[in-house]
Design a protein around this motif. Structure first.
Motif, mmCIF file in Angstrom:
data_model
loop_
_atom_site.group_PDB
_atom_site.id
_atom_site.type_symbol
_atom_site.label_atom_id
_atom_site.label_comp_id
_atom_site.label_asym_id
_atom_site.label_seq_id
_atom_site.Cartn_x
_atom_site.Cartn_y
_atom_site.Cartn_z
ATOM 1 N N TYR A 132 0.798 -1.224 0.000
ATOM 2 C CA TYR A 132 0.000 0.000 0.000
ATOM 3 C C TYR A 132 0.834 1.280 0.000
ATOM 4 O O TYR A 132 0.310 2.358 0.266
ATOM 5 N N ASN B 272 -8.417 0.354 5.435
ATOM 6 C CA ASN B 272 -9.217 1.456 4.897
ATOM 7 C C ASN B 272 -9.100 2.701 5.768
ATOM 8 O O ASN B 272 -8.961 3.821 5.257
ATOM 9 N N HIS C 163 -5.854 4.588 5.295
ATOM 10 C CA HIS C 163 -5.882 5.377 4.060
ATOM 11 C C HIS C 163 -6.737 6.635 4.233
ATOM 12 O O HIS C 163 -6.327 7.736 3.839
ATOM 13 N N TRP C 164 -7.927 6.474 4.802
ATOM 14 C CA TRP C 164 -8.833 7.612 4.977
ATOM 15 C C TRP C 164 -8.201 8.684 5.850
ATOM 16 O O TRP C 164 -8.287 9.882 5.554
ATOM 17 N N VAL D 8 -9.324 4.971 -0.373
ATOM 18 C CA VAL D 8 -9.216 3.605 0.145
ATOM 19 C C VAL D 8 -8.943 2.673 -1.032
ATOM 20 O O VAL D 8 -9.340 2.956 -2.166
ATOM 21 N N PRO D 9 -8.235 1.575 -0.781
ATOM 22 C CA PRO D 9 -7.843 0.695 -1.891
ATOM 23 C C PRO D 9 -9.043 0.116 -2.630
ATOM 24 O O PRO D 9 -9.920 -0.505 -2.026
ATOM 25 N N LYS E 93 -5.967 9.605 1.682
ATOM 26 C CA LYS E 93 -5.741 8.829 0.474
ATOM 27 C C LYS E 93 -6.999 8.024 0.139
ATOM 28 O O LYS E 93 -7.722 7.599 1.047
#
Length: 283
Positions: free
Chosen positions: A52, A254, A257-258, A264-265, A262
């Motif tokens: 990631y 997730n 990332h949030w 989320v994948p 960024k």
């Protein structure tokens, strides 16, 4: 670059900051007596680095998880883009707490697991006693265990059914997360006064085989904007067996990332192999 697991007293400066590496740095701060955060979170950290596009550093209580007065390397928080806490009843010295205080005032995102609601346990009258309410300041969670908020749980023989709160179903953190899943964590009581006003509840927990009735459903994951303007994600889950559950793994990735702003994948890289047993509190 491998996961930087810092367990000694050496400086983290060279490990955490390079002029050329623009990947976000996630610093994990662990030390929780009971739930093996110092073993589960390094596996998450390795996954973030491998799949990631992140840099990570895992700080650990020294010399072991029961060491309440020393987490070397907290100066790394000055370089962190996200700080993730999994702590329980620490009594860190003033100079180490200063790095956490500086981070919380920075407006950078904060994430917490389970016992981080009661991360500190200074004796009455100690100059740092106010830090016993860290959970409220950092996460909008109850300000420590017990107390006026009656923060507690439904017993070690219980487990928890988790479900997405329908109104939150479109939140980016819940992308790809199963709407219903089961975890080993015994449900933490946070209601009625917590999470604080202004939080967004994502997941609700229902106690299975509780030791007291009635067992009231409780939020187990929420977001918030703290007084410093930072994005916050908090979950009262975190039993090591929870980390074996793919829905929980995806929730965590997730949320990271949030918090970093960024996306989320879209392409989940697959379930992590996290086989860390529950040990309870051992010396």
């Amino acid at each position: 670059m491998g996961v930087g697991i810092l367990i000694g007293s050496c400086s983290s400066k060279n490990q955490t900051s390079t002029s050329k590496d623009k990947r976000p740095l996630v610093v994990f701060v662990t030390g929780d007596h009971e739930y093996s955060g110092e073993s589960t979170l390094p596996i998450v950290a390795a996954e973030l680095e491998k799949n990631y596009g992140m840099r990570t550093l895992v700080l650990k209580a020294s010399p072991n998880q029961n060491s309440e007065e020393n987490i070397p390397g907290l100066e790394a928080l000055r370089d962190a883009d996200l700080a993730v806490f999994f702590l329980r009843w620490r009594r860190l010295p003033k100079d180490q707490v200063a790095y956490i205080d500086e981070y919380l005032n920075s407006g950078k995102p904060v994430m917490g697991f389970r016992t981080s609601t009661h991360a500190f346990n200074y004796p009455k009258g100690h100059e740092l006693e106010a830090w016993n309410a860290f959970g409220e300041r950092a996460f909008g969670a109850p300000p420590g265990w017990g107390g006026a908020a009656k923060h507690s749980h439904y017993g070690h023989e219980s487990t928890t059914d988790v479900s997405i709160i329908p109104e939150a179903a479109q939140h980016p953190i819940l992308t790809g997360v199963d709407p219903n899943f089961h975890v080993a964590s015994w449900l933490y009581r946070v209601l009625p006064d917590y999470p604080v006003k202004g939080t967004t509840w994502l997941l609700m927990g229902k106690s299975v085989n509780p030791n007291s009735q009635p067992a009231v459903d409780q939020p187990v994951a929420w977001t918030w904007q703290n007084p410093a303007g930072a994005r916050v994600f908090m979950t009262t889950l975190g039993h090591p067996e929870d980390f074996q559950v793919e829905a929980f793994q995806r929730l965590v990735v997730n949320a990271i990332h949030w918090e970093l702003g960024k996306p989320v994948p879209k392409n989940w890289k697959g379930k992590m192999d996290i086989q860390v047993p529950y040990r309870g509190i051992v010396n």
